[in-house]
Scaffold this motif. Structure first.
Motif, PDB file in Angstrom:
ATOM      1  N   UNK A  65       0.910  -1.311   0.006  1.00  0.00           N
ATOM      2  CA  UNK A  65       0.140  -0.133   0.041  1.00  0.00           C
ATOM      3  C   UNK A  65       0.824   1.487  -0.014  1.00  0.00           C
ATOM      4  N   UNK A  66       1.978   1.128   0.646  1.00  0.00           N
ATOM      5  CA  UNK A  66       2.672   2.231   0.721  1.00  0.00           C
ATOM      6  C   UNK A  66       3.453   2.663  -0.630  1.00  0.00           C
ATOM      7  N   UNK A  67       3.826   1.533  -1.620  1.00  0.00           N
ATOM      8  CA  UNK A  67       4.285   1.786  -2.851  1.00  0.00           C
ATOM      9  C   UNK A  67       3.191   2.541  -3.773  1.00  0.00           C
ATOM     10  N   UNK A  68       1.854   1.758  -3.641  1.00  0.00           N
ATOM     11  CA  UNK A  68       0.737   2.245  -4.273  1.00  0.00           C
ATOM     12  C   UNK A  68       0.512   3.814  -4.065  1.00  0.00           C
ATOM     13  N   UNK A  69       0.682   4.057  -2.713  1.00  0.00           N
ATOM     14  CA  UNK A  69       0.258   5.703  -2.412  1.00  0.00           C
ATOM     15  C   UNK A  69       1.241   6.495  -2.955  1.00  0.00           C
ATOM     16  N   UNK A  70       2.692   5.884  -3.063  1.00  0.00           N
ATOM     17  CA  UNK A  70       3.715   6.743  -3.760  1.00  0.00           C
ATOM     18  C   UNK A  70       3.311   7.024  -5.037  1.00  0.00           C
ATOM     19  N   UNK A  71       2.911   6.087  -5.692  1.00  0.00           N
ATOM     20  CA  UNK A  71       2.518   5.969  -7.181  1.00  0.00           C
ATOM     21  C   UNK A  71       1.251   7.134  -7.549  1.00  0.00           C
ATOM     22  N   UNK A 111       0.617   9.525  -5.403  1.00  0.00           N
ATOM     23  CA  UNK A 111       1.241  10.858  -5.233  1.00  0.00           C
ATOM     24  C   UNK A 111       1.826  11.384  -6.339  1.00  0.00           C
ATOM     25  N   UNK A 112       2.636  10.465  -6.887  1.00  0.00           N
ATOM     26  CA  UNK A 112       3.432  10.993  -8.020  1.00  0.00           C
ATOM     27  C   UNK A 112       2.271  11.206  -9.231  1.00  0.00           C
ATOM     28  N   UNK A 113       1.344  10.448  -9.342  1.00  0.00           N
ATOM     29  CA  UNK A 113       0.240  10.344 -10.378  1.00  0.00           C
ATOM     30  C   UNK A 113      -0.539  11.829 -10.136  1.00  0.00           C
ATOM     31  N   UNK A 114      -0.773  12.160  -8.889  1.00  0.00           N
ATOM     32  CA  UNK A 114      -1.543  13.448  -8.571  1.00  0.00           C
ATOM     33  C   UNK A 114      -0.481  14.767  -8.800  1.00  0.00           C
ATOM     34  N   UNK A 115       0.721  14.608  -8.713  1.00  0.00           N
ATOM     35  CA  UNK A 115       1.723  15.750  -9.086  1.00  0.00           C
ATOM     36  C   UNK A 115       1.751  15.876 -10.343  1.00  0.00           C
ATOM     37  N   UNK A 116       1.588  14.811 -11.184  1.00  0.00           N
ATOM     38  CA  UNK A 116       1.697  14.757 -12.587  1.00  0.00           C
ATOM     39  C   UNK A 116       0.522  15.420 -13.168  1.00  0.00           C
ATOM     40  N   UNK A 117      -0.699  15.190 -12.647  1.00  0.00           N
ATOM     41  CA  UNK A 117      -1.869  15.699 -12.952  1.00  0.00           C
ATOM     42  C   UNK A 117      -1.953  17.097 -12.485  1.00  0.00           C
TER      43      UNK A 117
END
Length: 139
Positions: free
Chosen positions: A110-116, A118-124
Motif C-alpha cells: 500500500x505504501x508503494x501504491x500510495x507513492x505512485x 502521489x506521483x500521479x497526482x503531482x503529474x496531474x
C-alpha cells in the motif's frame, strides 16, 4: 547290691533352706533370662520383617516410578498444566506474528501504491497548471 530307689508320695527329702532358696533364685534367673532372649528374638524378627517389607516396596517403587506406573506427583501435574497453557499461548503468539508479517507485506504494498498515486497526482497537477497557463490565463 544296691537297693532300688523307691520314691512315693510319702517320701521325704531333707534339704537345707539355703539350698532351696538358691535353687529358687537360679530357676527365677534362668526363667527371666529365657524370656529376655525370646523378647530380643521377637524384636529382631519384627525389625527384619519390617525391613523386608520396606525393601520390597522400595524395589517396586524403584522399578515402577520411572516407568510412570505409580502416577505422578501433584507438582508434576501442575507443571504439565502450565506447560500446556504455555503451548497454547505460544501458538496464539505465532498466529499473531504471522498475521503481522502479512500486514507488513500489505503495508509495504500500500505504501508503494500510495507513492505512485502521489506521483500521479503531482503529474496531474503539473498537467493542469500547464493547461491553465497555455489556455491564456497565465499569459
Amino acid at each position: 547290691m544296691t537297693k532300688p530307689l523307691k520314691i512315693s508320695e510319702e517320701a521325704a527329702v531333707q534339704m537345707p533352706m539355703k539350698t532351696v532358696a538358691s535353687l529358687i533364685v537360679i530357676v527365677a534367673l534362668g526363667t527371666r533370662g529365657y524370656f529376655q532372649i525370646i523378647e530380643r528374638l521377637n524384636v529382631a524378627d519384627t525389625r527384619l520383617q519390617i525391613m523386608e517389607k520396606d525393601l520390597e516396596e522400595n524395589t517396586e517403587f524403584r522399578i515402577k516410578w520411572p516407568r510412570g506406573q505409580l502416577g505422578s506427583l501433584p507438582a508434576d501435574s501442575e507443571q504439565y498444566m502450565m506447560l500446556e497453557d504455555l503451548y497454547k499461548t505460544t501458538d496464539k503468539l505465532s498466529e499473531h506474528i504471522d498475521s503481522m508479517a502479512l500486514n507488513k507485506v500489505n503495508i509495504e504494498f500500500l505504501t508503494k501504491q500510495m507513492e505512485k498515486v502521489l506521483e500521479d497526482i503531482e503529474e496531474l497537477k503539473d498537467g493542469a497548471r500547464d493547461m491553465h497557463y497555455k489556455n491564456g490565463n497565465g499569459q
